[in-house]
Write an enzyme that holds these catalytic residues in place. Structure first.
Site, mmCIF file in Angstrom:
data_model
loop_
_atom_site.group_PDB
_atom_site.id
_atom_site.type_symbol
_atom_site.label_atom_id
_atom_site.label_comp_id
_atom_site.label_asym_id
_atom_site.label_seq_id
_atom_site.Cartn_x
_atom_site.Cartn_y
_atom_site.Cartn_z
ATOM 1 N N ASP A 31 -9.945 30.732 -32.582
ATOM 2 C CA ASP A 31 -10.894 30.094 -31.650
ATOM 3 C C ASP A 31 -12.258 29.853 -32.296
ATOM 4 O O ASP A 31 -13.291 30.258 -31.750
ATOM 5 C CB ASP A 31 -11.084 30.968 -30.402
ATOM 6 C CG ASP A 31 -9.785 31.491 -29.825
ATOM 7 O OD1 ASP A 31 -8.805 30.734 -29.807
ATOM 8 O OD2 ASP A 31 -9.754 32.659 -29.387
ATOM 9 N N GLU A 244 -7.397 24.563 -21.705
ATOM 10 C CA GLU A 244 -8.437 25.515 -22.119
ATOM 11 C C GLU A 244 -9.186 24.934 -23.313
ATOM 12 O O GLU A 244 -8.960 23.792 -23.704
ATOM 13 C CB GLU A 244 -7.818 26.871 -22.473
ATOM 14 C CG GLU A 244 -6.849 26.846 -23.640
ATOM 15 C CD GLU A 244 -6.119 28.168 -23.845
ATOM 16 O OE1 GLU A 244 -6.390 29.138 -23.100
ATOM 17 O OE2 GLU A 244 -5.264 28.233 -24.754
#
Length: 345
Positions: A31, A244
């Site tokens: 991420d 997301e």
């Protein structure tokens, strides 16, 4: 690339044809939120660990406890790990699951924005501050008021305004906020309260930040993601709808909202004229990587643009043990982005 297919992968061959290699290999990272501060690249990733949690669609096996900051002097230089920048034990309101963070800078201070599950099991978003881009960061005692769900990304516009983008389905709990308050029913179901396939998909949120970057200056607003006909993307449009990993960047005066489609594993983008949208779907930036998740950031470094992303190639396909990578992206003349294949054919 779903987990069940990894048994047939020759990872040596896959890594040989990958368009990039892990930036660090002494720990697992994911991420990556990348920024350039004072001419240097700083990456704010999740720090993956194997905590022995059960694999489930709530993401229990993503049991991260802390954040490290990685820096690079240039896009080709060695990536340096600066150690623990913030640990969950030092966040009064947070209990567990320090998921995908972001950071930004204002007036010489550095702000780390992060989601975590509070002691009541509800994801909130917090802020921690440092006088250094590498930390250590000191967390605020409470989460941001009116924050919820996961994956904060904070964009600084040309006028000096800062906006936070956030939200995530399934374990990210966004579907539990459809009524404006948290729905705690069916706690073990990651898909309860999702819209039907023919209904509009759940939307990510945006909120302008206060001048001190510690709170929202307004109630978070939904971001409309539209198809080519100006209609909201539908919940059943799994190849294009938001799941997301919200991110915003600006290129040639246009705002690019990019995100992960989750269970279909694409990084997609949509374009608009304001930081609030609406954004019209424009294509894919990254095709599926090895591992279930895909999550990214886009950052300009010395007049070139780069996609920071992750895959699970270093761990030989373990979904929750990921590695951060970077690859250059190319814009066409019309402003669209050429799709990257993570592994050359």
């Amino acid at each position: 690339m779903p987990e069940e297919s990894i048994e047939n992968i020759n990872f040596d061959a896959l890594n040989a044809k990958a368009i990039s290699q892990p930036l660090v290999d002494h720990m697992y990272t994911a991420d990556p939120s990348a920024h350039v501060f004072n001419g240097k690249i700083y990456i704010y990733p999740s720090h993956d660990i194997d905590a022995g949690e059960a694999f489930d669609d709530l993401g229990s096996h993503f049991a991260m406890e802390d954040y490290h900051v990685i820096s690079m002097d240039s896009i080709t230089s060695e990536a340096v790990d600066h150690g623990v920048a913030l640990h969950v034990n030092d966040v009064p309101w947070a209990k567990e699951q320090m998921w995908a963070p972001d950071a930004n800078e204002k007036d010489g201070s550095y702000y780390l924005f992060f989601p975590a599950k509070a002691h009541d099991g509800i994801f909130r978003i917090g802020v921690a501050i440092s006088n250094s881009p590498t930390g250590p960061f000191t967390a605020q005692p409470e989460a941001i008021k009116d924050s919820f769900s996961i994956d904060p990304a904070v964009f600084k516009d040309d006028d000096g305004s800062y906006y936070m983008y956030f939200g995530g389905l399934w374990g990210g709990q966004l579907q539990r906020w459809r009524t404006g308050q948290f729905n705690a029913e069916q706690p073990d179901s990651p898909t309860a309260f999702l819209p039907e396939d023919h209904e509009p998909a759940l939307l990510p949120y945006v909120a302008k930040m206060t001048d001190d970057l510690l709170e929202f200056s307004e109630k978070p607003k939904e971001i409309e993601l539209l198809d080519e006909n100006g209609n909201l993307l539908l919940a059943g449009d799994n190849d294009r709808r938001f799941f997301e990993a919200a991110w915003l960047h600006k290129y040639n005066g246009k705002y690019y909202f990019s995100y992960s489609t989750g269970d279909t594993h694409f990084i997609c983008y949509a374009m608009g004229d304001t930081p609030y949208g609406p954004f019209t779907y424009a294509g894919r930036i990254l095709n599926p990587v090895v591992g279930w998740t895909s999550h990214h950031s886009i950052c300009e470094v010395e007049n070139k643009w780069y996609l920071f992303y992750h895959d699970s190639s270093l761990s030989k396909g373990v979904t929750h043990l990921r590695s951060v990578k970077v690859a250059e992206i190319t814009y066409r003349e019309d402003g669209s982005i050429e799709t990257l294949d993570p592994y050359r054919d």
